[in-house]
Each structure stands twice: as structure tokens, then as C-alpha cells.
Design an enzyme around this catalytic site. Structure first.
Site, PDB file in Angstrom:
ATOM      1  N   ASP A 152       0.952  -0.972  -0.041  1.00 52.93           N
ATOM      2  CA  ASP A 152       0.177   0.025  -0.070  1.00 52.93           C
ATOM      3  C   ASP A 152       0.678   1.261  -0.165  1.00 52.93           C
ATOM      4  O   ASP A 152       0.544   2.159  -0.732  1.00 52.93           O
ATOM      5  CB  ASP A 152      -1.156   0.092   1.331  1.00 52.93           C
ATOM      6  CG  ASP A 152      -2.108  -1.133   1.210  1.00 52.93           C
ATOM      7  OD1 ASP A 152      -2.696  -1.172   2.315  1.00 52.93           O
ATOM      8  OD2 ASP A 152      -2.203  -1.582   0.191  1.00 52.93           O
ATOM      9  N   GLU A 153       1.951   1.104   0.812  1.00 49.24           N
ATOM     10  CA  GLU A 153       2.776   2.342   0.916  1.00 49.24           C
ATOM     11  C   GLU A 153       3.323   2.392  -0.397  1.00 49.24           C
ATOM     12  O   GLU A 153       3.681   3.743  -0.805  1.00 49.24           O
ATOM     13  CB  GLU A 153       3.742   2.178   2.152  1.00 49.24           C
ATOM     14  CG  GLU A 153       3.204   2.151   3.226  1.00 49.24           C
ATOM     15  CD  GLU A 153       4.234   1.892   4.245  1.00 49.24           C
ATOM     16  OE1 GLU A 153       3.957   2.169   5.781  1.00 49.24           O
ATOM     17  OE2 GLU A 153       5.514   1.859   4.046  1.00 49.24           O
TER      18      GLU A 153
END
Length: 1172
Positions: A86-87
Site C-alpha cells: 500500500d505504501e
């Protein structure tokens, strides 16, 4: 975020570097050293230290946006975490917008594995992908495809991490400097413009080109294009420019600004205006009224049209205006702009999303309005303030324009005051624009939007959906998913990396709206006032209180929450300590607590002061329960229904002894009981928790046994340091990760064979473990087996060959007397011939084998060379090891430090071949009995291998680290180094033509004297700086690192020789290039200066040396004249290969001899039997 930016008015950005990584070991090792190194150079760093589901993560994605550089550290564990991915998706998004630079770091993982999603890295990704579908998975793959392509760094098992960290820091400094310089350069190129109704549209050209591609004039059918984006993003401006530029391609054109008041007849009338330039409005109206519908369609179908429907807010508007489009000629183009993507779903052929302006364009656009379009660059603090305002607007042109005009002509103090106000509330005009979209929401959607803005920004999409749902019904949850999507379609939120994000303008807008009527409270003064006065308690929906902002403890009435019947979200936390161990609960309830809050979904109460939750608390809607470091002894009295409870964190509640209250939590997915030192057992009815995925009981020192159960969903079980647990019971057949390290178990159950999905088995420091069952060899998915520190373990009965997918085997600190068998059959049997032939392809996937600190081990298995995938062999402190046989061909690092009885190594040490990784290290420090022949074998192999790798190293541009480094005890530079000197600096002069295309590598040597009082050192390296200058005046300078390579502290007892081989290709190319630039090729001698310096650790360079290694047909010549005669040692590659072949052949012949004897005996026996 503005609030975070206020402290930076006079300083650099708060977080210049964001580090994205996975794993506690990486965090405590490489990343911690990297962080310290960056901070030493004045670089601000942000590391996400809070990986607990359900935490308030509103800061995380904002920090990525605020950063100038992101370091993405790829490791084998990286893709087991959707968090990291996600990052990474967010990092790619920011990089694509030009807001930051991303530098990939491949930490002990192959670059091809990352780029191609293969190997362990790929396996973990595809395993994780099974739980993810749709757009999120596609964005992860895009990020993993894009980011690794960028220039970065690769660290293998034998890389000197200290030197690599220095290189990374230097690159970050360079990038930050270039980033700043680029901004200043852009600011110096402002054109002299004035604020007018048609200002320069910074960044519009790229967007216009992208939109024009949608016109697709080669397509003969009618195309309908949707243009979407958040309010104020520039949809109308962009579409209007496209319209004006291309309207000449169509005979009928119309741009409808107000679709609400339009019907199809009016649209037709507008299109017919172009048929006759002399027609006035009344005449056109009459024509439309007089002509039949069929005739009107016929007339309109005669010419292609360009139609723009601007600011459409309802799908019905499109249906009314366009119908079936059967009255529009084929080849026409229709554009529809809207701030709600759902309006055009199923109505368009293609969609273009107008993205926010880049950081550069935002700054320029804002400055144009704030400084009246003047040429001069903002001076002093105005420069930094301008950047903060541009960052606040996050690329929204309307906000940039409004703020710029409002600040035009005002002084610095007024700018700073405005910035402070924006942290609390948006500009009124901006607010009015945003309010249009907000007012179009249903009440439920409004509550959801405000809950996200006030409490759950950056929360995981699934997690937020669970918290905001209305009831227990699955149908209702589906509605929540749809409504979250609706909010995203309206651009009030966006789903990025699987998390619910929000533009800063909408964030401050939502927080201000959410606080109205004391419904959502987060300011500590407002919270305390509400808790004490209880006025308006019946309307309170959420309370978030940072107790670190309270100076004193506050006593509260037992009825504080009695009237808060609508309370859904309650969080008492501390922002001072990320581990929350030093925090203090400053809310006291001297007379107890009543808690009749049935609507609570989210309850986080740090250091909850009571022994259990109140009896009147009904957890029917509770989804996430967090009571870390609490005083509870049981969760609540008796058993309560918890149909929606999915996450429970009771970590470090040292008095907790009873979990029976949770047995009805059949939806529970994660249970964290780490540090619950009084908990002796789990409830027997825990078997009902069929949805439980993770159970963490790390440090539950009183836990004695596990109940009989099969939790079918459980993938991770952590029992680390459960020191009273003597017997392990399999509680799930689907486990993938099992940590039993630090337990008191004496043996593993035989039914471990059921764990066919087990990937990691950690048994480190199981001091009572005496044996491991052979059934472990049948675990087909097992990749990592840790037995370090199992001091009573005497045998390892499983042949490595049987463990096909095993990559890591750690046996350090055990009492295993013999190295694990490589082949399934005994080495003396004839049947091994088949295995020997098969060994050329490798017998297993084993990449790391650790046998260190074993006092029983005297020899290694002779067939260890068959482990073709082995990259790291750790033999440290094997005090009785006497010899090392032929090693695997792909071995990158061998650490034999402290093997005091080691005398011999095989000659050749390993078969030379091309490897995936160029750089290698062979460490023999403190091997005080190593024979001279062994040292020669080591250096001979090193020399041949470095020659093979030198060309590839040059192509990849890897010069900062030697191709191969080795070290062993000694006080003299080996005699074959033709150039030697006392001290740390070597000056010499080479003859003409010394640097021709036969020069393959440069051998460097340093003898280091270590102080007797030296403590253990964790890192050691020697920096070698070489400078070559010829009489033509050309100069070439380069440096490389020798020494080190170890990954844990050690003490060096005596003088040691460090030898490194580095590629000469860059020197050769430079020299030949300088000669070719001359009119005549001349004999040009060269002077050289080589300086050695200890960089990390203690020690003094007492001697040093250099040799040039030339390649001749069939020979490697160390220094000498151009005719190939060697004044030093001559190493014959042909002879070495023959020597290796002879050694290999002798092994084969030995087996054939045994076989011949066997058949001879068998023949005589059979003959004797027949004769009788």
C-alpha cells in the site's frame, strides 16, 4: 498537512526521506543504522513504527506526500505485507506526480525476483494476491513493475552494509540538493505576466495532450468521453481549451455550461445555430418548433457534431439530453464533465481523470496570483510560505487561485496567520465549492465522510468499512462497500493502496463540519469539557483524546458516558511513546464506571484502569477492541455475544488471566495477547473462533498448554518466549508461520506432518529440544527452519535433499555433531552414483546454511558442493573444524571466523562459474592455524573468479565494492604482489602499454594491525583510493572498499591480511579513450598513487600492495612484461580446471571401485552357490 507544516515555516520539510520496508529484523538492523546515518547528515527521516491494525494512520500517507525522497527497501519478506505494498503504491503515485524521488534498495533479494515477481519474493506476493482482487492488485503490480526499474542499490549477503549505507546517504544528499536546485531554477524562469482573467495555465499542456488522445479521429463511430475529477481541479477549463482547439474539425459544435435547465430540444437548437450564420435566435426557435422530429433528426444526422455537457451532476440529465444518441451523426464526439464518476458509468466509451497539478506547477500557479505575475522570485520567508500554501492546496487549481488572490499584497505576518487558520478551516470560497458535492450526499454518506475526515483518514478500506457499517447484516455491509465507492466516485475520498485517503482541502473541510454540535471531538479541551459537563452528550458520535496533552490526572463521574447513546468511536491514547509503554492513563473513575454504550464500534483505551469492562456494556456492535497495558483481569464478566468483533489487542495487560468472555467471538480475525504474563491457558471453547487468522502470545510466560482445537483460518501463531510451554499441540492445519522460539518444548509432535502450508518454523533457543522429527522433511512448503541456540539438539536426521523448498537452515549454537546429510543415501553406498550425477542441477533450494558456534563439528560433508543454490555458509567459531571441502559454485559469502583448528581448504576451493551476484567475500579471520597452501588456494580461486566477473561488473557500473574480498591471519603482503611498501600509501610508476585490453583485474592488499585492547567491532572496512595520472595529463581516480563483510560483532586477535580484487575495465576504457584522442598513439607511462585507510573499526595499515592481473590464452598472469612472462606467480586456469576435474573424477572412480568390489564379491558368492 498544514498543521504539520506550521513548524517548518523557517526550516526544511519536516520529513525529507520516507523509508518503506518490512520486518522487525530489518528495522532493528540495517534500517536503524541507515536512519542514524541520515540523521547525522541533518536529513529528517520518517519511519512507520506502528503496524498494528486499527491504529490511527492519518499521518502515514501524508508523510509520504510531504517527503522529497522515498527509500523502498525490497526484501524477501516485503511482499507478505499488504502494508508495504500500500505504501509503495502511494509512493509511486507521488513519484508519478513529480512530488518525490524514489530509490529502490534490494536487500538480500535478487533484482530479477522483484521485477518478475518470482522466487521467494514472488511466491509471497502471489500468496498474498489470493486474498486481494480487482483494482488494488493491479495497482500493486504496477508499483512493483515501475519502482524497481529506477536506479538504486543492491545489497547481498556479503555486502558491506556500512559502506552501502554511506553510498545511500550520499545519493540521498545529492537527490535532495538537485531537488532544491530544480525548484530554484524553475522559480528563476518565471515569465513576466499579470493577473488577468486568462492566466498562464501551468501544466495544462500535458493534460491537454492526454485528453486530445481520447478524440481518436481514426474511429468512425460516435465516441462519448467522460472527464472527471474533484471540484476545482480544472475539468471545465481543460475541456473548454480542447473544445476551442478542435471545434474547426466539426460543422456543429455546442458547449453547454448549464445542463440542469436544458432539454433535448434546446440542445438541438444550439446545434442548428451553425447551419445558417444569418439565422437569429427567434428564427432558429421557430424552425425547431415547425419541423417534425424525424425531419429534425435527418437534418442533425447530416453533419458531425462536437458536444460538451459541462458540470453534469445526475445521470438523468444525460439521458434527457442525449437519449440513445440516434440523432447524432456517426463520427461525432461528446464530452461530459462531472465530479461524480458514477454519473457516467455505463454512459461513456472512455474516461479521463483530471489529476492534481504537480508540485512545480502548483508553486508557479499560486505564485502567479500571489505576486501579480511579476518576474521576481519570492524572497525570504515568502519563498517557503509559498511552498507551504502550494502544498496545502495539493494541486487543486481553484484553491491555488483563491488563496493566491487573497494573499496578494499582504505582509509576511498575515500569510502566517492565514496558514494557521487554514489548518482549522478552509477558505470560505473553497468551502462553498466543496459544499456543493457534500450537500448532494445522503445523511448516511455524510456521516461516513465526516467519520473518515475526523477519525479514520488513511485507514484500510476493509477496516473502515467494518467500523462505519450500521448493523450486523451482511446486506448492510454490502451497502457500506457501495457507499464508500460512491464517496470515491464523487472524489470526496480516494482509495489509494487499499486505504481510504482524502485531499487536505476536504480533510480540513470535513473536520470543521464534523465538530459542529460536539458530535465528533478530538481537541483535548473540548473532550474534557464534554466529559465533565455532559451537556449535549446524547449527540456525541466519537471521542479521540491524546492523553499526553493532559498535564494532570482528571477524576470523572461514573455516569460520564451514560447519556452518550450515540457514541460509536472512543479512543484514549498517547502520542508521546509509540510503544505506549511509558504512557499513563490520566482519566480516573474513583466510584467506578457505567458504560451503557451499545453503539460503540471502536474502543481503544490505553492503560484501562479497571479490572474488567463494566457489566452494562453491550458489545453487540463492537468491531475493534484495544486495551493495551491495561489493568484488566478479564475482558468482561461472563460470556457476551460479539457478532462483529474482528480485532482484539490486549497486549501487555499483565494481570489478564481469563479470556473466556471472548469465546463467542466467531468473527475474530486477529488476537494480540503479547506480554500477558499472568495468562496460563486459553479457553477450551476457543475452537469456535473459526475466522482467527493471527494469534500473538509472545512473552506469555505463564502459558502452560494449548487446548485441543483446529482453527481452520489461522495462518500465523506466535508463541515466542512462552517459557512455561513444555508441549506444543498443532492447533491449525493451515499454519504458514509458527514461532516457538524461547519455549520449553522438548520435542515436536509427529502430526506436524499435517502442516503442509508451513513456510517458517522458528525454534530458536528451545533449550530443552533434543530432537526434531523426520516428518519435517515432508513439509513441502517449508522455506525457513531456525534451530539456533537449541543447545541439546545433537542430530539433524533429515537429508537436505528432501527439503526441496528450504532456503534457510540455521543450526548455530546446537550440539549437532555432524553436518546435515546432503544426499538421502550414505556416502559409502553405490546408490549414491545416481545422486552424484543428478547433483549438477542442485539438490535443494537452500541458500543460507548456518553451522556456527558448534564445538562438535570437525568436518563438512564432502558433497556440500552439490548445494548449487547455496549463497551463504556460516561456520563462525566452529573450533574443531579442521578442513573445508570443495564448496558450492554459487557461494557468495563464507564466514569461518574463529575456526581455530582449521588448516586446509580444497584446491580449487570451488568451481568457477558465472554467478547471479558479482561481489563475494570469504572470511577466515582468527583462523590462526590456516596453512600456506590453504591461503594460496583461497587467493587463487579469488583471482580466477574476479576475472570472470570483471566484465559484467563494468557493464553494471559496480565499482565501489571489490569483486571479491578475502581475509586471513598474516603480517606480510603475499610475495606475488610485485608492488609493496611499508605503511598505507603506495606510489609507483607503470611502464608504457601497461593498461591494454589484457588487463582484467587489479589486486589490492592491506595488512592491518589490530590493537590488543580492542573491543568487539560490528563493522570493519578499508577504503582504498587509487589515482592514475599519465604524462598526457589525463587523470583517473576511483575507490573501492576492502574488508569487513561480517554481520555480527567480533574481535580480531592478530595482524590480518585483507585482499580485494576490483575490475580494471573503467581504467582500461579511460586510458584507451585518452590515447585515441591524440593524433598519434604514443607510449605513455603512468604514475599511480594508492592510499589505504581504515574507515570503520579500529586498526592500523602496516603494509600494502598492488598487482595487475593480466589475462593470456589459457593463463592468468599476475604482473609481468607484455610477452606474458611473469615475474610473479603464474596461475594456469587450464591446470586448475584439470585439477578440479581430476578431483571430481577421483570421487567417481572411488564409487566405481566400491561397485566393482561389490559385484565381484556377489559373482563369487553366486558361483559358489551354483557349484554346491
Amino acid at each position: 498537512m498544514v498543521a504539520a507544516s506550521l513548524s517548518s515555516v523557517q526550516s526544511p520539510p519536516q520529513h525529507q526521506v520516507f523509508i518503506n520496508f518490512r520486518g522487525k529484523q530489518l528495522r532493528n538492523g540495517f534500517v536503524s543504522h541507515l536512519e542514524k546515518a541520515l540523521r547525522r547528515d541533518g536529513i529528517n527521516v520518517f519511519i512507520d513504527r506502528d503496524e498494528t491494525r486499527g491504529k490511527d494512520l492519518s499521518v502515514l500517507f501524508s508523510r509520504i506526500e510531504e517527503s522529497s525522497v522515498a527509500l523502498a527497501i525490497f526484501s524477501t519478506l516485503y511482499t507478505e505485507s499488504n502494508w508495504c505494498l500500500d505504501e509503495l503504491e502511494k509512493i509511486k503515485e507521488c513519484a508519478d506526480l513529480g512530488k518525490l524521488i524514489v530509490i529502490p534498495i534490494f536487500y538480500k533479494v535478487e533484482t530479477d525476483d522483484v521485477k518478475s515477481l518470482q522466487g521467494v519474493f514472488g511466491d509471497k506476493f502471489w500468496e498474498l494476491a489470493k486474498t486481494i482482487k480487482g483494482e488494488k492488485l493491479d495497482k500493486w503490480r504496477e508499483a512493483l513493475e515501475d519502482v524497481p526499474k529506477k536506479l538504486g542499490f543492491t545489497l547481498s549477503e556479503m555486502s558491506d552494509e556500512g559502506e552501502c549505507i554511506n553510498q545511500i546517504v550520499n545519493e540521498v544528499i545529492k537527490v535532495l540538493h538537485d531537488f532544491s536546485t530544480e525548484l530554484e531554477r524553475e522559480e528563476d524562469t518565471f515569465e513576466a505576466v499579470s493577473v488577468s482573467e486568462s492566466p498562464p495555465l501551468f501544466g495544462i499542456e500535458t493534460r491537454l495532450e492526454q485528453l486530445e488522445e481520447k478524440l481518436d479521429f481514426d474511429c468512425k463511430r460516435t465516441l462519448t468521453i467522460g472527464v472527471v475529477g474533484m471540484p476545482g481541479i480544472g475539468k471545465t477549463t481543460l475541456t473548454k481549451m480542447m473544445y476551442e482547439k478542435w471545434r474547426h474539425k466539426f460543422l456543429r459544435c455546442v458547449f453547454l455550461h448549464d445542463c440542469v435547465m436544458m432539454d433535448r430540444n434546446l440542445l438541438m437548437r444550439e446545434l442548428l445555430r451553425d447551419d445558417d450564420d444569418d439565422d437569429d435566435d427567434d428564427k432558429v426557435d421557430q424552425q425547431v418548433a415547425d419541423v417534425s422530429l424525424d425531419s429534425l433528426k435527418t437534418r442533425l444526422l447530416s453533419k458531425k457534431s462536437l458536444v460538451v455537457l459541462d458540470s453534469v451532476s445526475d445521470k438523468k440529465q444525460i439521458q434527457v439530453l442525449l437519449g440513445e444518441c440516434d440523432w447524432i451523426k456517426r463520427g461525432s464526439r461528446i464530452f461530459i464533465t462531472t465530479s461524480d464518476r458514477s454519473v457516467i458509468e455505463g454512459m461513456v466509451d472512455d474516461t479521463y481523470e483530471v489529476l492534481r497539478l504537480t508540485g512545480r506547477d502548483s508553486f508557479q500557479y499560486f505564485s502567479h496570483f500571489a505576486f501579480s505575475g511579476k518576474l521576481s522570485t519570492p524572497k525570504g520567508s515568502f519563498m517557503n510560505l509559498s511552498r507551504l500554501f502550494a502544498d496545502y492546496a495539493k494541486g487543486n487549481p481553484l484553491a491555488l487561485k483563491i488563496l493566491g488572490i487573497e494573499l496578494n499584497g499582504k505582509d509576511e505576518t498575515q500569510w502566517e496567520d492565514k496558514l494557521c487558520k487554514l489548518a482549522q478551516s478552509p477558505n470560505k470560497t473553497i468551502q462553498d465549492v466543496l459544499r456543493i458535492s457534500y450537500d448532494g450526499l445522503s445523511q448516511r454518506q455524510k456521516d461516513m465522510f465526516l467519520d473518515v475526515a475526523c477519525f479514520f483518514r488513511s485507514g484500510e478500506e476493509y477496516y473502515v468499512g467494518c467500523l462505519v457499517e450500521e448493523s450486523c447484516d451482511d446486506a448492510e455491509h454490502i451497502d457500506v462497500v457501495r457507499e464508500i465507492k460512491d464517496l470515491a466516485n464523487k472524489f470526496l475520498i480516494n482509495i489509494s493502496g487499499g486505504r481510504v485517503e482524502m485531499h487536505d482541502l476536504l480533510y480540513t473541510f470535513g473536520k470543521e463540519l464534523g465538530s459542529h454540535g460536539s458530535r465528533r471531538l478530538w481537541n483535548h479541551k473540548g473532550v474534557i469539557g464534554a466529559l465533565k459537563k455532559q451537556a449535549g452528550a446524547d449527540s456525541v458520535r466519537g471521542i479521540f483524546l491524546d492523553m499526553s496533552e493532559l498535564k494532570n490526572k482528571i477524576p470523572l463521574d461514573r455516569c460520564t458516558f451514560t447519556e452518550m447513546r450515540q457514541l460509536r468511536y472512543l479512543k484514549f491514547f498517547s502520542s508521546r511513546c509509540h510503544r505506549e509503554c511509558k504512557a499513563d492513563c490520566k482519566l480516573n473513575f474513583p466510584e467506578g464506571l457505567e458504560f451503557p454504550v451499545d453503539e460503540v464500534r471502536y474502543l481503544y483505551w490505553l492503560k484501562f484502569p479497571l479490572k474488567k469492562l463494566p457489566k452494562d456494556f453491550n458489545p453487540k456492535n463492537l468491531t475493534d477492541l484495544n486495551l493495551p497495558y491495561s489493568e484488566i483481569e478479564e475482558v468482561w464478566e461472563g460470556v457476551k455475544d460479539t457478532p462483529k468483533l474482528k480485532w482484539v489487542d490486549l497486549s501487555h495487560s499483565s494481570k489478564l488471566c481469563n479470556l473466556s468472555g471472548l469465546v463467542n467471538a466467531e468473527s475474530l480475525q486477529r488476537l494480540n495477547l503479547e506480554g500477558c504474563t499472568s495468562l496460563q491457558e486459553l479457553p477450551k471453547d476457543m475452537k469456535r473462533m473459526k475466522s482467527l487468522i493471527l494469534l500473538n502470545m509472545r512473552g506469555c510466560t505463564s502459558l502452560r498448554f494449548l487446548p485441543h482445537m483446529n482453527l481452520i483460518s489461522m495462518k500465523t501463531l506466535i508463541l515466542t518466549n512462552c517459557s512455561s510451554l513444555e508441549k506444543f499441540r498443532v492447533v491449525s492445519d493451515n499454519l504458514e508461520t509458527l514461532h516457538l522460539d524461547g519455549t520449553a518444548i522438548g520435542q515436536l509432535p509427529t502430526n506436524m506432518v499435517k502442516l503442509q502450508r508451513l513456510i517458517v518454523l522458528n525454534l530458536k533457543d528451545c533449550k530443552m529440544l533434543r530432537a526434531v522429527p523426520e516428518c519435517l522433511g515432508k513439509l513441502k512448503a517449508l522455506q525457513e527452519l531456525v534451530l539456533s541456540g537449541c543447545s541439546k539438539l545433537k542430530t539433524f536426521p533429515i537429508p537436505i535433499e528432501n527439503m526441496k523448498r528450504l532456503q534457510i537452515l540455521l543450526l548455530d549454537g546446537t550440539a549437532v555433531a555432524d553436518m546435515p546429510k546432503i544426499l538421502q543415501f550414505n556416502g559409502s553406498k553405490v546408490e549414491d552414483l545416481g545422486e552424484l550425477r543428478r547433483g549438477v542441477n542442485g539438490l535443494s533450494s537452500l541458500q543460507r546454511l548456518c553451522l556456527s558456534r558448534n564445538d562438535m563439528l570437525s568436518n563438512l560433508q564432502i558433497d556440500i558442493s552439490q548445494l548449487h543454490h547455496l549463497k551463504l555458509l556460516d561456520l563462525k567459531y566452529c573450533k574443531n573444524l579442521k578442513s573445508i571441502p570443495l564448496l558450492p559454485p554459487n557461494l557468495e559469502i563464507l564466514d569461518a571466523h574463529g575456526c581455530q583448528k582449521l588448516r586446509t581448504v580444497a584446491s580449487p576451493m570451488a568451481f568457477v562459474k558465472h554467478m547471479e551476484q558479482v561481489h563475494s567475500k570469504f572470511i577466515f579471520t582468527n583462523c590462526t592455524n590456516l596453512e600456506l597452501a590453504a591461503k594460496n588456494s583461497i587467493t587463487s580461486y579469488a583471482q580466477r573468479k574476479s576475472q570472470l566477473d570483471s566484465v559484467r561488473c563494468y557493464k553494471e557500473g559496480s565499482f565501489s565494492e571489490a569483486l571479491l574480498i578475502t581475509s586471513f591471519p598474516g603480517s606480510e603482503v603475499p610475495t606475488w604482489f610485485n608492488h609493496q611498501t611499508v605503511g598505507s600509501t603506495l606510489k609507483l610508476k607503470f611502464p608504457p602499454h601497461w593498461c591494454d585490453n589484457r588487463l582484467s583485474t587489479i589486486a589490492l592488499c592491506a595488512v592491518v594491525a589490530f590493537p590488543c585492547t580492542q573491543d568487539e567491532i560490528s563493522r570493519f572496512s578499508i577504503q582504498c583510493t587509487c589515482e592514475f595520472t599519465n604524462e598526457l595529463g589525463t587523470n583517473k581516480r576511483f575507490s573501492c572498499t576492502l574488508g569487513g563483510g561480517w554481520i555480527e560483532p567480533r574481535k580480531i586477535d592478530s595482524d590480518h591480511v585483507f585482499i580485494g580484487y576490483t575490475s580494471s575495465s573503467h581504467i582500461t576504457n579511460h586510458a584507451q579513450g585518452s590515447l585515441q584522442s591524440q593524433e598519434h598513439h604514443e607510449c605513455v607511462p603512468t604514475e599511480a598513487s594508492i592510499k589505504f585507510e581504515v574507515r570503520d573499526g579500529a586498526g592500523e595499515i602496516v603494509n600494502c600492495g598492488l598487482s595487475l592481473v593480466y589475462e593470456e590464452p589459457n593463463h592468468v598472469v599476475t604482473e609481468g612484461n607484455c610477452n606474458g612472462t611473469s615475474s610473479g606467480r603464474v596461475l594456469s586456469v587450464g591446470k586448475s580446471i584439470v585439477s578440479f576435474g581430476a578431483g571430481f573424477l577421483s570421487v567417481v572412480l572411488r564409487y566405481l571401485l566400491v561397485g566393482a568390489v561389490f559385484f565381484l564379491v556377489y559373482g563369487f558368492a553366486k558361483l559358489h552357490f551354483l557349484s554346491n
